[in-house]
Write an enzyme that holds these catalytic residues in place. Structure first.
Site, PDB file in Angstrom:
ATOM      1  N   CYS A 195       0.813  -1.220   0.000  1.00 12.72           N
ATOM      2  CA  CYS A 195       0.000   0.000   0.000  1.00 12.72           C
ATOM      3  C   CYS A 195       0.847   1.271   0.000  1.00 12.72           C
ATOM      4  CB  CYS A 195      -0.970   0.000   1.170  1.00 12.72           C
ATOM      5  SG  CYS A 195      -0.203  -0.111   2.798  1.00 12.72           S
ATOM      6  N   ASP A 199      -7.716   5.461  -1.568  1.00 15.36           N
ATOM      7  CA  ASP A 199      -7.340   4.251  -0.840  1.00 15.36           C
ATOM      8  C   ASP A 199      -6.799   3.200  -1.811  1.00 15.36           C
ATOM      9  OD1 ASP A 199      -7.107   2.095   0.867  1.00 15.36           O
ATOM     10  OD2 ASP A 199      -9.085   2.359   1.771  1.00 15.36           O
ATOM     11  N   HIS A 252      -6.148   0.073  -1.059  1.00 13.85           N
ATOM     12  CA  HIS A 252      -6.342  -1.272  -0.512  1.00 13.85           C
ATOM     13  C   HIS A 252      -7.468  -2.060  -1.179  1.00 13.85           C
ATOM     14  CE1 HIS A 252      -4.269   1.042   2.657  1.00 13.85           C
ATOM     15  NE2 HIS A 252      -3.668  -0.110   2.922  1.00 13.85           N
TER      16      HIS A 252
END
Length: 455
Positions: A122, A340, A342
């Site tokens: 990430c 994000d 993820h």
């Protein structure tokens, strides 16, 4: 404010909050959703990725609502969401940001069988997004948005198809459609801005040949003792990005400078950017790894971070929650706006003509309270020319003065760093260089990238 717990009646709550688009209510499913038919990686790779996801935490997709009462600040621009025009402008600008997420099914990473970075990559992905923001500023004209370019191409394609259909059925009269009959898919995609956009995306493809792809970043991380499957800190990511840009032949007019010990040495930056005429200055991305206090940010640091995000020279912040990195692009009130990484998506084959771009752009802005932000982060800025760099120094210094009650987040100083001084005075023969390394007792900041000055 949490709409689900608000004591206001539903009618008033709807007036206070809004979804940015009707599609926001149904985002794509989370990365933990099994899609084995699309995952071409070996069983061991899937097991390791699943274990890393458990180890570093799952990410569940959810939507965020935004208040109409307060503006959203993003990259130096303010958007009043109660105004339809501002809201649409914010949606277009946000959707134009490159969204780099976990991928699965790419060729194995160096020294291993991993074919996915799910659960551990990430920080590298947020680093890619930070760099991508700088590249779009560097290569695209001011005000460019992918939405406008994308819809223009789609409209022309529809016009082309309708014209070709008409030509097959009947003779088409000469007139306004004469030019459209000569259009082709190739010529549409060769438009300068769309072609540049696709070229930038290709630099981040999940393939060893991509200058800023996951394979190259993992390879460059080896000098910091990292390997595929390890977790990378935001400071290490900054140095990896610097090496990646320096090694690339695609961007001769761009350099990356990484601050040392929360200090930007102005002479080092100028020496890095200066070049002989006629092109006397390289554009620069400045990355500043910092640690904002102890376990959580105090109000003074929050105020300073807000100030930095209001600057047009800002390209965002990578950080987030512990071992759960996010790419912060702006804020509303006491909530950070972010992208994000993820979500694990299938790898896109960018070698195909007209490869799909939708998975590289996110339509769903999300927010997180400042109180949840991990203090370890890297802050990014971009200056296109020498005048922009001098302006950057002025406005960033003014923003840093917001935290005058505490120690500044970072500082600008004239002169050169000790490391640069040593490097300039170092003998050029290899034997002397090896001897210097064997006898050196001080810590080289480029090899201790996780070390921070506690502010």
């Amino acid at each position: 404010m949490n709409p689900s717990t608000s004591s206001q009646p539903p009618e008033e709550e709807e007036d206070d909050w809004l979804f940015l688009s009707s599609a926001s209510a149904q985002p794509p499913g989370p990365s933990r959703e099994p899609q084995e038919t699309e995952d071409r990686g070996p069983l061991r790779s899937r097991f390791i990725s699943a274990w890393n996801s458990v180890k570093y935490g799952w990410s569940l997709k959810k939507t965020s609502k935004f208040s109409k009462r307060s503006p959203v600040i993003m990259f130096g621009q303010s958007y009043e969401l109660k105004d339809h025009g501002d809201r649409e402008c914010f949606r277009r600008v946000f959707s134009s940001l490159l969204w780099l997420t976990y991928r699965r099914g790419f060729s194995p990473l160096p020294d291993g069988a991993l074919t996915s970075d799910s659960g551990w990559g990430c920080v590298l992905r947020t680093g890619q997004m930070l760099l991508a923001r700088g590249l779009l500023l560097h290569l695209m004209p001011p005000g460019w948005t992918w939405c406008a370019s994308h819809h223009a191409v789609k409209d022309d394609l529809e016009l082309l198809r309708s014209t070709e259909s008409a030509e097959r059925g009947q003779e088409v009269k000469e007139g306004p459609n004469k030019r459209s009959r000569k259009l082709s898919l190739g010529s549409l995609l060769d438009r300068p801005m769309e072609a540049t956009h696709r070229r930038v995306v290709s630099w981040f493809k999940d393939h060893p040949s991509a200058p800023f792809g996951i394979h190259q970043l993992v390879e460059l991380g080896k000098s910091s003792g990292k390997k595929a499957g390890d977790w990378y800190g935001p400071s290490i990511a900054a140095h990896i990005l610097r090496k990646a840009v320096a090694a690339s032949t695609d961007l001769p007019n761009l350099v990356v400078y990484v601050a040392q010990d929360c200090t930007v040495y102005l002479e080092d930056v100028r020496r890095l950017c200066e070049r002989p005429p006629p092109q006397a200055w390289r554009s620069v991305i400045i990355l500043v790894p910092v640690r904002l206090g102890g376990q959580e940010l105090n109000r003074s640091y929050i105020s300073c971070v807000k100030k930095l995000l209001t600057l047009q020279c800002s390209i965002g912040i990578i950080g987030g929650k512990p071992k759960h990195s996010l790419f912060f692009t702006g804020f509303q009130d006491d909530h950070l706006l972010y992208l994000d990484p993820h979500y694990c998506q299938p790898t896109v084959d960018i070698t195909k003509e007209n490869f799909p771009l939708e998975s590289f752009h996110c339509k769903y802005p999300r927010k997180m309270s400042f109180s949840r932000m991990d203090p370890s982060c890297t802050i990014g800025f971009y200056a296109k020319c020498h005048r922009d760099f001098e302006s950057l120094c002025t406005v960033v210094n003014e923003a840093l003065s917001t935290s005058a009650s505490t120690y500044p987040i970072f500082i600008f100083v004239e002169g050169r760093s000790q490391e640069e001084e040593e490097r300039s005075n170092m003998p050029t023969n290899n034997m002397a260089y090896i001897q210097r390394n064997k006898g050196m007792q001080s810590v080289n900041s480029s090899n201790s990238m996780d070390e921070f000055v506690l502010l």
